[in-house]
Design an enzyme around this catalytic site. Structure first.
Site, mmCIF file in Angstrom:
data_model
loop_
_atom_site.group_PDB
_atom_site.id
_atom_site.type_symbol
_atom_site.label_atom_id
_atom_site.label_comp_id
_atom_site.label_asym_id
_atom_site.label_seq_id
_atom_site.Cartn_x
_atom_site.Cartn_y
_atom_site.Cartn_z
ATOM 1 N N HIS A 24 0.715 -1.085 -0.152
ATOM 2 C CA HIS A 24 -0.057 0.053 0.028
ATOM 3 C C HIS A 24 0.754 1.211 0.030
ATOM 4 O O HIS A 24 0.572 2.166 0.732
ATOM 5 C CB HIS A 24 -0.998 0.037 1.040
ATOM 6 C CG HIS A 24 -0.928 -0.139 2.631
ATOM 7 N ND1 HIS A 24 0.209 0.685 3.039
ATOM 8 C CD2 HIS A 24 -1.352 -0.858 3.665
ATOM 9 C CE1 HIS A 24 0.234 0.525 4.317
ATOM 10 N NE2 HIS A 24 -0.605 -0.516 4.597
ATOM 11 N N HIS A 78 -6.017 -8.522 14.552
ATOM 12 C CA HIS A 78 -6.093 -7.188 13.671
ATOM 13 C C HIS A 78 -6.731 -7.564 12.324
ATOM 14 O O HIS A 78 -6.570 -8.462 11.810
ATOM 15 C CB HIS A 78 -4.657 -6.635 13.398
ATOM 16 C CG HIS A 78 -4.327 -5.402 12.641
ATOM 17 N ND1 HIS A 78 -5.349 -4.373 12.563
ATOM 18 C CD2 HIS A 78 -3.404 -5.240 11.825
ATOM 19 C CE1 HIS A 78 -4.773 -3.632 11.695
ATOM 20 N NE2 HIS A 78 -3.502 -3.979 11.262
ATOM 21 N N GLU A 80 -6.835 -5.574 9.567
ATOM 22 C CA GLU A 80 -6.337 -5.327 8.270
ATOM 23 C C GLU A 80 -6.157 -6.673 7.330
ATOM 24 O O GLU A 80 -5.854 -7.820 8.089
ATOM 25 C CB GLU A 80 -4.729 -4.548 8.437
ATOM 26 C CG GLU A 80 -4.756 -4.016 7.039
ATOM 27 C CD GLU A 80 -3.588 -2.791 7.188
ATOM 28 O OE1 GLU A 80 -2.813 -2.559 8.231
ATOM 29 O OE2 GLU A 80 -3.267 -2.190 6.093
ATOM 30 N N ASP A 82 -4.053 -8.038 5.365
ATOM 31 C CA ASP A 82 -2.872 -8.908 5.347
ATOM 32 C C ASP A 82 -2.951 -10.058 6.423
ATOM 33 O O ASP A 82 -2.031 -10.957 6.298
ATOM 34 C CB ASP A 82 -1.518 -8.008 5.387
ATOM 35 C CG ASP A 82 -1.420 -7.153 6.430
ATOM 36 O OD1 ASP A 82 -2.537 -6.482 6.902
ATOM 37 O OD2 ASP A 82 -0.429 -6.641 6.861
ATOM 38 N N HIS A 144 -1.468 -0.470 14.943
ATOM 39 C CA HIS A 144 -1.630 1.110 14.455
ATOM 40 C C HIS A 144 -3.193 1.185 13.540
ATOM 41 O O HIS A 144 -3.253 2.254 13.340
ATOM 42 C CB HIS A 144 -0.545 0.973 13.039
ATOM 43 C CG HIS A 144 -0.889 0.095 11.878
ATOM 44 N ND1 HIS A 144 -1.152 0.734 10.803
ATOM 45 C CD2 HIS A 144 -0.990 -1.140 11.839
ATOM 46 C CE1 HIS A 144 -1.298 -0.154 9.917
ATOM 47 N NE2 HIS A 144 -1.387 -1.472 10.526
ATOM 48 N N ASP A 163 1.088 -6.371 14.595
ATOM 49 C CA ASP A 163 1.995 -5.454 13.705
ATOM 50 C C ASP A 163 3.286 -4.690 14.509
ATOM 51 O O ASP A 163 4.158 -4.537 14.074
ATOM 52 C CB ASP A 163 1.214 -4.455 13.065
ATOM 53 C CG ASP A 163 0.489 -4.783 11.610
ATOM 54 O OD1 ASP A 163 0.906 -5.752 10.949
ATOM 55 O OD2 ASP A 163 -0.573 -4.134 11.626
ATOM 56 N N TYR A 191 9.747 0.079 9.055
ATOM 57 C CA TYR A 191 8.506 -0.327 9.328
ATOM 58 C C TYR A 191 7.883 0.372 10.373
ATOM 59 O O TYR A 191 6.712 1.112 10.355
ATOM 60 C CB TYR A 191 8.548 -1.798 9.890
ATOM 61 C CG TYR A 191 7.325 -2.308 10.023
ATOM 62 C CD1 TYR A 191 6.337 -2.856 8.788
ATOM 63 C CD2 TYR A 191 6.475 -2.277 11.365
ATOM 64 C CE1 TYR A 191 5.184 -3.531 8.960
ATOM 65 C CE2 TYR A 191 5.255 -2.822 11.478
ATOM 66 C CZ TYR A 191 4.562 -3.514 10.157
ATOM 67 O OH TYR A 191 2.950 -3.794 10.457
ATOM 68 N N HIS A 226 4.966 -9.841 10.965
ATOM 69 C CA HIS A 226 5.677 -9.630 9.807
ATOM 70 C C HIS A 226 7.064 -9.871 10.298
ATOM 71 O O HIS A 226 7.351 -9.326 11.274
ATOM 72 C CB HIS A 226 5.451 -8.208 9.137
ATOM 73 C CG HIS A 226 4.146 -7.800 8.734
ATOM 74 N ND1 HIS A 226 3.669 -8.481 7.690
ATOM 75 C CD2 HIS A 226 3.198 -6.972 9.230
ATOM 76 C CE1 HIS A 226 2.448 -7.870 7.633
ATOM 77 N NE2 HIS A 226 2.203 -6.921 8.523
#
Ligand code: FEO
Length: 399
Positions: A24, A78, A80, A82, A144, A163, A191, A226
């Site tokens: 993104h 989370h 999001e 991913d 985040h 994250d 990151y 990640h």
């Protein structure tokens, strides 16, 4: 594809995205991983899922350990995509007895995935029994996303941190003791700078909470969603985060610019020389070559930013628009700065650079330097002086 054992009962069952180069709008030159974790026991539990396109890879790793239909619980830290993208497929294939997420996680999952998955919500301090073991949840709002939370496996001291403490770094060696620090440190800074930096105050409060609540003392492994898993030295990552979140300005200046016919470029070099004369470390970043996410990365430990733009069609150069929009959202603190540029017949747009810097709460050291067409010797000296002025103010501020 096989799962990787990370402790007595826990396996990494994530996916490696070796080839992603744009996450993104963030350049991921070393790819990334989507980490998901499987806890074995009377109620096998899956912590997070992966990007939808990597669902089969995750399922293949799960199957190397157990039959996926044996999984009883899924926890989504989370929303999001991913990490939640393959959740609907998981729910259809696994048919878990229970799914947990935060209250805002449920809202965000509903709004993105549009599937009724019968998800239960948890809040900070809640625990679920996974059959002799206990997982406790801690919301980490705005780290985040508003829905973010972390989960702690009490019996093995594993913090599934989502994250937080992560980085975009594709690797088949998933532990911190398997990859030398020089290979991953830039990705850790990158990151933080691009994902967490706007929420640094919240990150500091979160770090304070995990320390003062006694949680950190119980953590043996930090398992983010990640990049690397911190088993040898989880304290190192916590220490880095505390440093990143403090945003302490360093003796370093970024000169970020673009140029049409080389005039703004000549001014940029003079500005850099002026900073050098004041003893400041300089990063001269042409937006012809530098990606916005690398500019953001360099900004984390900088104390000054100086922006340069030519004027085109009575406006700033488009690449400056890109970087200004992006950096403004990242809310880097404690910067001093100034602006400069070359124009043909209307120099007013260069003043907009100063306005954007003011919006970013940058302390403006001097008015913008505006040069008509190609800089003369006098203009080049003015650019040098601008660099010196910003360098001197930074030096004074750091005393
Ligand atoms: Fe890795 Fe906020 O998703």
């Amino acid at each position: 594809m096989d799962a990787i054992k990370i402790s007595e009962k826990v396996y990494w069952v994530g996916a490696i995205d070796w080839n992603i180069r744009d996450f993104h709008g963030y350049s991921t030159l070393r790819g990334t991983t989507y980490n998901a974790y499987l806890i074995l026991g009377p109620k096998p539990t899956l912590i997070d899922t992966v990007k939808e396109a990597f669902h089969d890879e995750m399922m293949s790793r799960i199957k190397s350990v157990i039959n996926p239909s044996d999984i009883k619980i899924i926890i989504s830290n989370h929303a999001e995509m991913d990490h939640s993208g393959s959740l609907p497929k998981c729910v259809r294939e696994i048919k878990p007895q229970e799914i947990y997420t935060s209250t805002l996680g449920l809202k965000h999952i509903d709004l993105q995935l549009h599937e009724n998955m019968n998800i239960k919500t948890v809040k900070t301090g809640d625990s679920v029994d996974i059959g002799g073991d206990k997982i406790t949840f801690y919301e980490s709002r705005m780290l985040h996303w508003p829905d973010s939370m972390v989960s702690f496996l009490e019996s093995e001291g594993i913090l599934f941190s989502n994250d937080i403490f992560g980085m975009h770094f594709a690797t088949n060696k998933i532990f911190d003791d398997e990859v030398p620090e020089h290979e991953w440190i830039y990705e850790a800074v990158k990151y933080y700078s691009n994902i967490i930096m706007p929420y640094s105050d919240i990150a500091l409060k979160f770090l304070d909470f995990v320390k003062t609540s006694g949680l950190l003392a119980k953590v043996k492994i930090i398992a983010p969603d990640h990049g690397l898993i911190w088993r040898k030295n989880p304290a190192r990552m916590v220490e880095l985060y505390a440093r990143f979140a403090a945003q302490k300005p360093g003796n370093k200046a970024l000169v970020v610019y673009d140029t049409m016919w080389g005039s703004t470029g000549k001014l940029a070099e003079q500005v850099a020389d002026g900073l050098t004369q004041e003893g400041v470390r300089v990063k001269l970043m042409s937006l012809h070559n530098a990606h916005r996410s690398d500019v953001a990365t360099e900004l984390l430990d900088a104390g000054a930013i100086i922006l340069g733009s030519p004027v085109i069609n009575s406006a700033l150069f488009p690449s400056l628009g890109d970087i200004l929009f992006y950096l403004r959202g990242l809310k880097k603190k404690y910067l001093v700065g100034a602006a400069f540029g070359s124009y043909g017949w209307a120099g007013a747009p260069i003043d907009e650079l100063t306005k954007y810097l003011e919006d970013m709460k940058v302390e403006i050291v001097c008015p913008a330097l505006k040069v008509c067409f190609v800089p003369t010797e006098k203009d080049l000296r003015a650019a040098l002086d601008l660099g010196r002025a910003v360098g001197a103010r930074l030096t004074e501020k750091l005393k």
